[in-house]
Each structure stands twice: as C-alpha cells, then as structure tokens.
Write a protein that holds these residues in place. Structure first.
Motif, PDB file in Angstrom:
ATOM      1  N   ALA A  16       0.842  -1.198   0.000  1.00 32.97           N
ATOM      2  CA  ALA A  16       0.000   0.000   0.000  1.00 32.97           C
ATOM      3  C   ALA A  16       0.877   1.248   0.000  1.00 32.97           C
ATOM      4  N   THR A  17       0.370   2.311  -0.576  1.00 33.13           N
ATOM      5  CA  THR A  17       1.095   3.578  -0.649  1.00 33.13           C
ATOM      6  C   THR A  17       0.175   4.710  -0.229  1.00 33.13           C
ATOM      7  N   LEU A  18       0.797   5.844   0.092  1.00 35.67           N
ATOM      8  CA  LEU A  18       0.067   7.067   0.424  1.00 35.67           C
ATOM      9  C   LEU A  18       0.479   8.149  -0.550  1.00 35.67           C
ATOM     10  N   SER A  19      -0.489   8.868  -1.060  1.00 36.72           N
ATOM     11  CA  SER A  19      -0.198   9.966  -1.980  1.00 36.72           C
ATOM     12  C   SER A  19       0.307  11.169  -1.195  1.00 36.72           C
ATOM     13  N   ASP A  20       0.881  12.123  -1.926  1.00 29.87           N
ATOM     14  CA  ASP A  20       1.354  13.354  -1.285  1.00 29.87           C
ATOM     15  C   ASP A  20       0.204  14.110  -0.643  1.00 29.87           C
ATOM     16  N   ASP A  21      -0.959  14.076  -1.284  1.00 31.79           N
ATOM     17  CA  ASP A  21      -2.123  14.757  -0.704  1.00 31.79           C
ATOM     18  C   ASP A  21      -2.542  14.096   0.609  1.00 31.79           C
ATOM     19  N   ALA A  22      -2.462  12.760   0.647  1.00 38.32           N
ATOM     20  CA  ALA A  22      -2.831  12.058   1.875  1.00 38.32           C
ATOM     21  C   ALA A  22      -1.857  12.390   3.007  1.00 38.32           C
ATOM     22  N   ILE A  23      -0.575  12.468   2.689  1.00 40.42           N
ATOM     23  CA  ILE A  23       0.414  12.811   3.713  1.00 40.42           C
ATOM     24  C   ILE A  23       0.229  14.258   4.162  1.00 40.42           C
ATOM     25  N   ALA A  24      -0.094  15.140   3.219  1.00 41.18           N
ATOM     26  CA  ALA A  24      -0.372  16.535   3.599  1.00 41.18           C
ATOM     27  C   ALA A  24      -1.554  16.599   4.559  1.00 41.18           C
ATOM     28  N   THR A  25      -2.550  15.748   4.334  1.00 40.40           N
ATOM     29  CA  THR A  25      -3.687  15.696   5.259  1.00 40.40           C
ATOM     30  C   THR A  25      -3.246  15.224   6.640  1.00 40.40           C
ATOM     31  N   GLU A  26      -2.363  14.230   6.670  1.00 41.24           N
ATOM     32  CA  GLU A  26      -1.861  13.753   7.957  1.00 41.24           C
ATOM     33  C   GLU A  26      -1.086  14.854   8.680  1.00 41.24           C
ATOM     34  N   LEU A  27      -0.310  15.647   7.938  1.00 46.47           N
ATOM     35  CA  LEU A  27       0.432  16.756   8.557  1.00 46.47           C
ATOM     36  C   LEU A  27      -0.522  17.758   9.188  1.00 46.47           C
ATOM     37  N   THR A  28      -1.636  18.012   8.510  1.00 45.69           N
ATOM     38  CA  THR A  28      -2.616  18.963   9.046  1.00 45.69           C
ATOM     39  C   THR A  28      -3.293  18.403  10.283  1.00 45.69           C
ATOM     40  N   GLU A  29      -3.676  17.128  10.226  1.00 50.49           N
ATOM     41  CA  GLU A  29      -4.379  16.536  11.362  1.00 50.49           C
ATOM     42  C   GLU A  29      -3.459  16.356  12.565  1.00 50.49           C
ATOM     43  N   ALA A  30      -2.150  16.205  12.309  1.00 53.54           N
ATOM     44  CA  ALA A  30      -1.221  16.070  13.432  1.00 53.54           C
ATOM     45  C   ALA A  30      -1.182  17.344  14.264  1.00 53.54           C
ATOM     46  N   ARG A  31      -1.471  18.491  13.637  1.00 51.86           N
ATOM     47  CA  ARG A  31      -1.505  19.774  14.353  1.00 51.86           C
ATOM     48  C   ARG A  31      -2.940  20.243  14.550  1.00 51.86           C
ATOM     49  N   SER A  32      -3.871  19.303  14.619  1.00 52.45           N
ATOM     50  CA  SER A  32      -5.272  19.687  14.761  1.00 52.45           C
ATOM     51  C   SER A  32      -5.544  20.190  16.171  1.00 52.45           C
ATOM     52  N   LEU A  33      -6.589  20.984  16.267  1.00 48.96           N
ATOM     53  CA  LEU A  33      -6.971  21.557  17.560  1.00 48.96           C
ATOM     54  C   LEU A  33      -7.419  20.469  18.529  1.00 48.96           C
ATOM     55  N   GLU A  34      -8.062  19.406  18.014  1.00 46.64           N
ATOM     56  CA  GLU A  34      -8.518  18.331  18.893  1.00 46.64           C
ATOM     57  C   GLU A  34      -7.342  17.653  19.585  1.00 46.64           C
ATOM     58  N   VAL A  35      -6.274  17.393  18.818  1.00 48.90           N
ATOM     59  CA  VAL A  35      -5.087  16.782  19.418  1.00 48.90           C
ATOM     60  C   VAL A  35      -4.489  17.708  20.466  1.00 48.90           C
ATOM     61  N   ALA A  36      -4.387  19.004  20.118  1.00 49.07           N
ATOM     62  CA  ALA A  36      -3.804  19.965  21.062  1.00 49.07           C
ATOM     63  C   ALA A  36      -4.645  20.092  22.324  1.00 49.07           C
ATOM     64  N   ARG A  37      -5.964  20.066  22.198  1.00 50.62           N
ATOM     65  CA  ARG A  37      -6.838  20.145  23.376  1.00 50.62           C
ATOM     66  C   ARG A  37      -6.600  18.938  24.295  1.00 50.62           C
ATOM     67  N   GLY A  38      -6.411  17.773  23.684  1.00 49.61           N
ATOM     68  CA  GLY A  38      -6.127  16.592  24.497  1.00 49.61           C
ATOM     69  C   GLY A  38      -4.827  16.742  25.277  1.00 49.61           C
ATOM     70  N   ILE A  39      -3.809  17.337  24.641  1.00 51.54           N
ATOM     71  CA  ILE A  39      -2.531  17.555  25.318  1.00 51.54           C
ATOM     72  C   ILE A  39      -2.697  18.564  26.450  1.00 51.54           C
ATOM     73  N   VAL A  40      -3.431  19.638  26.196  1.00 49.35           N
ATOM     74  CA  VAL A  40      -3.659  20.651  27.234  1.00 49.35           C
ATOM     75  C   VAL A  40      -4.319  20.021  28.448  1.00 49.35           C
ATOM     76  N   HIS A  41      -5.271  19.151  28.205  1.00 45.31           N
ATOM     77  CA  HIS A  41      -5.986  18.509  29.315  1.00 45.31           C
ATOM     78  C   HIS A  41      -5.105  17.493  30.035  1.00 45.31           C
ATOM     79  N   SER A  42      -4.430  16.639  29.264  1.00 45.58           N
ATOM     80  CA  SER A  42      -3.652  15.559  29.885  1.00 45.58           C
ATOM     81  C   SER A  42      -2.406  16.083  30.588  1.00 45.58           C
ATOM     82  N   GLN A  43      -1.796  17.145  30.064  1.00 44.52           N
ATOM     83  CA  GLN A  43      -0.570  17.687  30.647  1.00 44.52           C
ATOM     84  C   GLN A  43      -0.830  18.867  31.576  1.00 44.52           C
ATOM     85  N   ASP A  44      -2.105  19.207  31.783  1.00 39.41           N
ATOM     86  CA  ASP A  44      -2.492  20.305  32.682  1.00 39.41           C
ATOM     87  C   ASP A  44      -1.764  21.599  32.315  1.00 39.41           C
TER      88      ASP A  44
END
Length: 710
Positions: free
Chosen positions: A78-106
């Motif tokens: 299986a392979t990932l296109s450049d567009d798919a990887i760009a989407t992963e880069l965006t989701e890695a910096r998503s607000l939902e992920v950051a909110r989880g870090i803010v909560h878990s790390q106080d």
C-alpha cells in the motif's frame, strides 16, 4: 582609450567616496563610537536576557498497510499519496489533538502557555472548554510537523523553554495523534457499518425482487434455468429441437436404408433371382426351410435311386420338396412385403418428424425475443446479487474495523530532552547586534552630516559665495588655545594658514595700496576675532607696523586672547573724546604690534562710529602704521559691521567649516558687495585637518606633517 578614461573616472569617483567616508568618520568618530557602543550594549543586554528554547522531536512512521478500513481488498504494497500525507500533517496539528494535550498535561496551569489567557476578557475565559481551546491554540504555535523527504516519516517537534518539557510534550503529541487517528478510523468504521447494513437491506430486497421477476418471466416464456455447471439452459423449445432433430436424422437414415433394401430386392426379383434377395437370405425361417429342403433333396435322391421316380415314396418326397419351396416363396414374398412396409413406415416417420421440427422452429423464432428479455432480467438480477455480495463483504470488513484498534502509524523514535537550545543563537545575535550598532552609528553620523547646513569644501564655498578662499585655517584640539598657538608654535599648521592669508590678501610682493584690512563674519562664534588677532600678529612678525583695532564693542573679546595687560581705557573712550589717540594705543604681545581694544562690552543705542569719528580715527593712524586690522562685529543682526566694512581697503569674510549656514554666508557676501565694501575672499576656519574635502589644499594632509611644528 575611451574605456581607459571611463575607468579613470570611475576610480576617481570611488576615491572621492572613500575620502568622504573617511573624513566623516574622522570628524565624528566620537559620535560613531558612542552610538555604536550604546546600541551594542543594549543589544547584548537584550540578547543575554533572551530565554533559551529547546526543540524535541518524535518521529512517527505512517503505515498505510495497517489501515483497518482497507479490509481484505488492500494490496500488500500500500502507498500514500502526497495529498494524503499533507492531510496527515494537518491533522497532526489539529486543535482536537492539542486540546487533548492541554488537558492531559495540565497546561492550563503552565505559565509558559497560560499567559495567553491574561490577554482575553474575563467573560471569555470562564468556560473551561474555551480556556483549553485558547491554550491549545497557543500550544500549536510551539509545534511543527514536517515530513522527512521521500519517506512515510513525520517529525513532530515541540519547542519549549524546558528541554524535559519539550520532550514530554513531543511524545505526548505523537501518542495523542496516533490515538486520535485510531479513534477517528474506528468511529468512521462504525458509521460505515451502519450505512452498509441499511444498504444491504435495500439491496437484498432489490436482488430478491429481480430474481423473482426473472423466474416468473422464464416460467411464462417457457425458458429453462441453467444448471450450476451452465448446462440445461435455454427454452423448452430449444431442448425439444435437439432430440427431435436427432430423431429426424435417424429416421431419414432408416428410411434411406429401407428404401435401398427394397430397391435391391425388387431389382433381384425382376431378374428372377428371388432367392438371392439379402433379406430373404438372412431370414431365419428361410434358412430353416432351406435346411429342410436340402435334407429333403438328399432323401429324394436316395429314394429315387432306390425305388425310382414313380415310387410313391419318391412322389411323397418330391411333394415335400415342392411344399418347402412353396413355403420358401411365400416367406420370401412376405419378407418383400415387409420391406415395402418398412420403407413406407420409415418415410412416413421422416415426414412426421420433419413436420414436428418445422413447427418447433416456428415456435423457437417466437421465443428468441422472450429469451433475450429473460437474459436481461437475469443479468439485472445477477448484478444486484453481485453488488449485494460485494457490499456484504465490505460490511463485514467495516464491522471488523469497528472492533479493531489497529493504528495507521507508530512512534519509531521517541523524543529525548535536547542538550543544547536551538534558539536564540546568541553568538549570531551578538554579531548581529554589533553589525546593527555599527549601522546605527553610521546612520547617525550620516544623518548629522546631511543635517549640517555648512560648507564642506572649498569648491562649494567658492561656487556659492563667488569669493575665493584666502586660507584654510585648521581646527585645533580642544586642549589648545588658538590665541596662544600663534606665539608658542609659529611654524604650526595654524600659524602657516595666516601667512597664506597674508599672501592672498596683500600679494606676494606686498606693494599694494591695501592698508586697512577688516575681518567680519555672518554669525558670531565663527572664529572672526581669533582670525583678526592671528592675522595682525602675522603681519607684525613680518616686521610690519600693525595696529589692531577692536570694533566689536559688544563682545570685547580681544582682551581675552592677547597676552598684554588689560587696558583701562580704549576705543569707546577714544571715540567719546575722553582720551587722546596716544592714550588709547597700547602695545601688543608681539613687537611692531599696537592695539586699541575695548575695555569691557559696551551696549548703547548711539551711533558710536558715526559723525565722522571713525573716518577721523582711520585717517589719523594711516600714516603711523603699515597695516590696520579691524575686528568687525558680525554682519547679521548688527548694523556696525556693515557700516565699518566700507572704510576698509579689503574685507575678509570668515566662514566656519561645516557650520556656517549657506544662506547666512551668502547673505553676508551679498551685503558686502551691495554696501560698496571690498570683499577680497573668505577665511575658511576650523577645518578638520585630516579632511581632503577642502579641495586642492592638501598641505594639511599627512604628506605635509613633517613641515609643521607638532
């Protein structure tokens, strides 16, 4: 030649630029040093106060082969296109992920990140979710996610003032991202499962209806369904035609055989060879009868031989032979009739079968359209069934994915606390601070040069005023007194400049009619009085009888320059008639120099020099001295200077280098001309000794340093 001339002109222009820069630095090196030092110190302080920041990086490898949503249909590579990887880069910096870090790390209580809350209004930050969102946005400013070139690896970097915190947050971010993507995939799979179930219900209903419709149509049209091996399909007519055609072929073959046998038998009978008919020969009855006849013939021969032809036994045997022949002939005729019946029956059967086959062919033509329609209905039913089967498999895969916790990515390198900060780069910033300080100093002295309204060169001075420069007087050090310099160092650059002025005003042969020489300036503090005293001393040292006449009564500055004792009476008292001329004249500080000074500053609204008093004074001293040097008041703002300049045989206008405004000097020169005075040139005072911008007077440069007394 032209190229050489252009090169020389370019070199000359470049040399001029270098000279201007060098002269500017020499003149304003203290300003340059002060500004550079202040800016550099401020820059060093700012840089030293900067908080170091550390970058910690966790590496995440994307694995598309582990996608739980791909199911069993996924290829092994299986392979990932450049567009798919760009989407992963965006989701890695998503607000939902950051909110989880803010909560878990106080991070709401972390000063590094919660400072942004102070900038928001109280109404905004009362809600916990809103506070976490604000801090999460601030956290994302410290996070960068990049892809390593041509690899399925994401570098998740977190910047913090604490190296341990940077590593902890980077690892937390990587784990939170993977959990977020896994949970998102499972949630998507569950949604897909519910959607698949609804679609399967609809497809099952459609497929059942289509199959039922096709079966009903086949039944009405007499179309048989094919078996599992593909056999037995088609219409009933199709299945009847095949065996009927075989039967017809067989019947036609049998009829042909029967007709052939009958024809042969009839031909042999017609030839009288009845006994050789094949059917007769093969008949068991005939064969039995022939055997009987053979036996009877044997018996007849023996009887006739024994008893004779007329013996009753011979007659009986002959009768038996005749009876057997009759039976053979009767049987042969019966066989021949049977052949005829068989041929007729075969022909009749062929006709019957042909008629039936023709009727089936007509029915078959009518069933072609029905068969095509049935095939279409069956294909539609098969397609719906295939779609149902495929979606059923997809639904099964989705159900498995909904229960799966398999992630799309994995952490391949965990973040470690960095040993060195990445920002700020203090050595570089220190170097930049030095560069900025130098630029600030250069900009400051450049601005001061641009803001200066004075003359910078002999060329500018002569061009603007229309007067020649008589002498360039160098600027002396602040520790030196220019009034004393003429006496203490008579071969210095300062003293030499006034000897040049003497030559310029009086000429090299000194046989001119110039006796009264006046020194004036446009504004105060231009060096006018110092120049007048120095010029008078220069003339006296050259063995001329000189009278220094101080006419700037409001300043009375000469007494502070000369070394002689301060007089008790002077010019003011002389012009008032309170003392005689001899009482007013006092000896100067060099031989051959006398002076009439002003005892103290005198302020009065009277016309002190009017009513012929100044003319009488000058006429009285002309015959007693070779030269009379007048120290006049400045021309701007005072009337005495312009009034007295008319009485002089030559007037020198004193202009201070890089200080006297051009407009003031231009006005002063214009007034001297319009009043009928005799302006002979300009004394250019307080010029930077190292400046080459004074034009062609390079005797102040280092090449001439050995010619002057240090």
């Amino acid at each position: 030649m032209e190229i050489r001339r252009e090169a020389d002109e370019y070199e000359a222009r470049l040399a001029d630029v270098v000279s201007v820069v060098r002269d500017t630095v020499r003149r304003r090196w203290l300003t340059l040093l002060a500004v550079t030092g202040v800016v550099m110190v401020l820059g060093f302080i700012v840089v030293s106060q900067m908080t170091p920041k550390y970058d910690a990086t966790a590496k995440i490898r994307l694995d598309p082969g582990r996608n739980p949503l791909s199911g069993s249909q996924q290829p092994t590579s299986a392979t990932l296109s450049d567009d798919a990887i760009a989407t992963e880069l965006t989701e890695a910096r998503s607000l939902e992920v950051a909110r989880g870090i803010v909560h878990s790390q106080d991070l709401l209580s972390d000063p590094e990140f919660n400072g942004v809350l102070a900038k928001a209004t109280n109404a905004t930050v009362t809600n916990t979710d809103t506070r976490e969102t604000i801090v999460a946005n601030e956290l994302l400013q410290h996070v960068t996610v990049t892809r390593e070139k041509d690899a399925y690896v994401l570098d998740m970097t977190v910047r913090s003032i604490d190296p341990i915190k940077a590593a902890r947050l980077a690892n937390s971010f990587a784990k939170a991202y993977i959990d977020y993507r896994t949970g998102k995939n499972v949630g998507t799979a569950r949604q897909q499962t519910a959607w698949y179930q609804q679609q399967l219900s609809d497809l099952n209903h459609d497929a059942t209806q289509a199959e039922t419709h096709a079966a009903e149509y086949r039944a009405r049209a007499g179309i048989l369904e094919a078996g599992a091996d593909g056999s037995g399909g088609g219409t009933i007519v199709d299945q009847q035609i095949a065996p009927l055609a075989g039967m017809l072929s067989s019947a036609q073959s049998d009829a042909a055989t029967a007709n052939t046998n009958l024809a042969e038998a009839q031909a042999q009978v017609a030839r009288g060879d009845f006994a050789n008919v094949s059917s007769v020969l093969t008949s068991p009855v005939i064969q039995t009868l022939r055997n009987q006849r053979s036996q009877l013939l044997l018996a007849q021969g023996e009887v006739e031989k024994r008893y004779g032809d007329l013996h009753p036994e011979s007659i009986r045997v002959r009768d038996q032979v005749t009876a057997v022949d009759t039976q053979i002939k009767a049987e042969a005729n019966r066989i021949l009739g049977s052949l005829r019946a068989t041929a007729a029956a075969s022909q009749a059967r062929v006709g019957s079968l042909r008629k039936s086959l023709d009727e089936l062919e007509l029915q078959r033509e009518r069933s072609v359209e029905a068969s095509a329609a049935a095939d279409g209905l069956q294909h539609e039913a098969d397609a719906k069934q295939a779609l149902y089967d495929k979606m059923s498999q997809m639904s099964l895969d989705s159900m498995q994915a909904a229960d799966s916790k398999m992630a799309l990515a994995e952490v391949v390198v965990s973040a470690e606390p960095p040993a060195k900060p990445v920002a700020p780069n203090k050595p570089l910033l220190y170097a930049l601070s030095l560069i900025v300080a130098l630029l600030a100093g250069a900009a400051t002295i450049t601005a001061l040069e641009k803001l200066s309204s004075g003359f910078r060169s002999v060329e500018d001075l002569e061009q603007q005023l229309g007067l020649r420069v008589l002498a360039v007087v160098p600027k002396v050090a602040k520790s030196e007194n220019p009034g004393e310099l003429m006496l203490d160092r008579p071969t210095s650059m300062f003293a030499e400049s006034f000897r040049i002025a003497r030559t310029a005003i009086l000429g090299a042969r000194t046989d001119t009619d110039v006796k009264v020489i006046a020194f004036t300036s446009a504004l105060p503090a231009e060096g006018k009085t110092t120049s007048a005293v120095a010029f008078a001393r220069t003339l006296a040292i050259a063995n001329a009888r000189v009278l220094l006449l101080e006419c700037d009564v409001r300043r009375a500055a000469v007494r502070e320059i000369v070394r002689s004792n301060a007089p008790k009476v002077g010019l003011v008292e002389l012009l008032h008639g309170e003392i005689s001329l001899d009482e007013a004249i006092k000896p100067g500080d060099v031989p051959n120099l006398d002076q009439i000074l002003v005892v103290s500053p005198y302020f009065s609204g009277e016309n002190l020099f009017g009513e012929g008093r100044m003319e009488q004074l000058l006429n009285a001293v002309r015959d007693r001295y070779d030269y009379i040097v007048l120290d006049l008041p400045p021309l701007m703002g005072l009337a005495d200077g312009r009034y007295l300049a008319v009485f002089a045989d030559a007037t020198a206008l004193v202009v201070k280098w890089s200080s006297t405004p051009i407009s003031a000097a231009t006005s002063a020169a214009g007034w001297l001309r319009s009043d009928g005075s005799k302006p002979v040139g300009v004394i250019y005072t307080q010029v930077d000794p190292s400046a080459h911008s004074v034009g062609g007077l390079y005797y102040y440069s280092k090449q001439y340093s050995d010619y002057y007394q240090r």
